[in-house]
Each structure stands twice: as structure tokens, then as C-alpha cells.
Write an enzyme that holds these catalytic residues in place. Structure first.
Site: not given
Ligand code: CAA
Length: 240
Positions: A12-14, A82, A84-85, A147, A179-180
Site C-alpha cells: 500500500r501507499g509509498i 518502509n 510505518g505508522i 513519529y 508529504y506524499i
Molecule cells: N502547528 C501549530 N499549531 C497547530 C498545528 C501545527 N502544525 N496543528 C494543530 N495546531 C493547533 C491547533 O490549531 C489547535 O489550536 P487551538 O487549541 O488554539 O485551536 C491545537 O494545536 C490542537 O488542538 P487539539 O487539542 O484540538 O488537537 P487534537 O488533539 O485534536 O489533535 C492533531 C489534532 C492530531 C494535531 C491534528 O491536527 C493533526 O493530525 N495534525 C497533523 C499532524 C501531521 O502533520 N501529521 C503528519 C501525518 S503524515 C506523515 O506523517 C507522513 C510524513 O512522513 C510526512
């Protein structure tokens, strides 16, 4: 004889794009997967690439799975770690379980995948280890203490393996995708994802095939002097 390549999380995925790219390049590919039988069966049906089920977080399962691949296909000469979670949460909400699951799969999973094939590579004086790290291992990421720790750890792993394997003809390198467009990134809430894309100078998510082509190059004989390196493929999001 075609070289045998193992791609963990390869259905799956990448990982699926990597399995296909290596298959197209003439390798005999084994794709491991952890749980999604349906996706694995569909992937084998579509590509003819064999899939094997084991949990990379478990050393004994990895050892047995790898032994089965080698019994079926021959010695593994290319390993792409590869699998990962993510278990994203702001640090103040991150549970010890979320921390441990990600460490076990993403970091210990690399050890469990490479360690069983390492002695054979040393004996045969050839090997290619390619670990899929992440831009978030280079720059850190909000809600990804677990992560990011594992993906930064990948870089320590390949830099050490590179030094240990160099005289045995083994190279170890990492790719840091940005980000893919995969299920993992699509699981990020839409608003957050849009904000992330806005920070990518390329203005878009990457495609899995753009990572797979990097892997195919690192696996090839052309890449024989590239060892301990990190290739960033992130649309200019970060220069690590
Ligand atoms: N930078 C700064 N602030 C952020 C932020 C960021 N990147 N993301 C969220 N926030 C803030 C929100 O705005 C919110 O602020 P307020 O409380 O002032 O509104 C706060 O942080 C988050 O609050 P919550 O308590 O509501 O957060 P939550 O418990 O619901 O969690 C989360 C939400 C899990 C962080 C969700 O926003 C999320 O999934 N974020 C993305 C994280 C990310 O980029 N993951 C990458 C996945 S892809 C990957 O990993 C592949 C790769 O290798 C690139």
C-alpha cells in the site's frame, strides 16, 4: 539471476509504488504487510508481486517471514524498510501507548527487518539497505514527537550501518519523503492538510512514484558509492 528485493509495508501507499518500481526494474520483489489482507490480495492480483504477512514490530515474526521469502525466492539483496505508522497527538495528550506503538513499528521495525538479512549480505559482499525516513524526522512536526523521533532515528541507523557495511559491499541510505498523497497523509484533517500544502513551495503533495524512483536508483549498481546518505524529496518544503 534477478536480485531479490524485500519491501516492508510494500502493498500500500509509498511501499506499493516502490514494490512496482523494483519489479519493473527487473527485481524479484517480496512485499510484506501487517494486516490488510484484502489490499494485499488485490495488490498481488494486480501486479503478480508476492505478498507476505508479518508484523515488523516483532523480531521472531520478522525472522520467520524473511526466512520464508528467502526459501521461496532466494537470498534478499535489497531491503527497503518502509513500513510505518502514525499515532499523532500533541505531546500533552500523547499516551505512552501511542509513543510505544510508533517506536516498535517504525524504529524497532527497521532493526527487525535489517538484522536478519545482514549476515547474508556480509557473506555475499553485496547489499542495499534503503530506509524510508521522513521530512518530519529532519524538521520535527507538531503532534509527532513519537513519529519524528523514529524518523530521525532512521538517519542514525543508516549512517552507522553505512560505516559497518562499506567494506562488505553494502550500502545503507535513507530517503526523506515530504508529504506524499497516501492514505496516511489523507488521514490528516483536511484543514490542517491544506495549511501544510500551503507551506510546500511545489504547491502540491508528492506522488508515491516520485519516492519509488529514488529507491530504484539507490538500489541500482549506479549508486554503489552513495552510502550513508539522505535523499530529501519534499517539493522544497525543507532543506535537511
Ligand atoms: N502547528 C501549530 N499549531 C497547530 C498545528 C501545527 N502544525 N496543528 C494543530 N495546531 C493547533 C491547533 O490549531 C489547535 O489550536 P487551538 O487549541 O488554539 O485551536 C491545537 O494545536 C490542537 O488542538 P487539539 O487539542 O484540538 O488537537 P487534537 O488533539 O485534536 O489533535 C492533531 C489534532 C492530531 C494535531 C491534528 O491536527 C493533526 O493530525 N495534525 C497533523 C499532524 C501531521 O502533520 N501529521 C503528519 C501525518 S503524515 C506523515 O506523517 C507522513 C510524513 O512522513 C510526512
Amino acid at each position: 539471476m534477478a536480485r531479490v528485493a524485500l519491501v516492508t509495508g510494500g502493498s500500500r501507499g509509498i511501499g506499493a509504488a516502490i514494490s512496482k518500481a523494483l519489479n519493473d526494474a527487473g527485481y524479484t520483489v517480496a512485499a510484506s504487510y501487517a494486516g490488510n489482507d484484502e489490499a494485499a490480495a488485490a495488490f498481488t492480483g494486480e501486479t503478480g508481486i508476492k505478498t507476505y504477512k508479518w508484523n515488523v514490530a516483532d523480531y521472531a515474526e520478522s525472522q520467520a517471514g524473511i526466512a520464508q521469502v528467502e526459501a521461496d525466492l532466494g537470498p534478499i539483496e535489497v531491503v527497503v524498510a518502509n513500513a510505518g505508522i502514525t499515532r499523532d497527538a500533541p505531546f500533552h495528550k500523547m499516551t505512552p501507548d501511542q509513543w510505544q506503538q510508533v517506536i516498535d513499528t517504525n524504529l524497532t521495525g527497521v532493526f527487525n527487518t535489517v538484522h536478519p538479512v545482514w549476515p547474508g549480505m556480509r557473506e555475499r559482499k553485496f547489499g542495499r539497505i534503503i530506509v524510508i525516513s521522513s521530512v518530519n524526522g529532519q524538521k520535527g512536526q507538531f503532534a509527532q514527537v513519537n513519529y519524528a523521533a523514529t524518523k530521525a532515528g532512521d538517519i542514525g541507523i543508516i549512517r552507522s550501518l553505512a560505516q559497518e557495511g562499506a567494506r562488505a559491499g553494502i550500502t545503507a541510505n535513507a530517503i526523506c519523503p515530504g508529504y506524499i498523497a497516501t492514505d496516511m497523509v489523507m488521514a490528516v484533517p483536511e484543514k490542517v492538510r491544506e495549511a501544510i500544502i500551503a507551506q510546500i513551495p511545489a504547491g502540491r503533495l508528492g506522488e508515491p512514484e516520485e519516492i519509488a524512483r529514488c529507491v530504484a536508483f539507490l538500489a541500482s549498481d549506479d549508486a554503489s558509492f552513495i552510502n550513508g546518505s539522505t535523499i530529501s524529496a519534499n517539493g522544497a518544503q525543507f532543506f535537511g
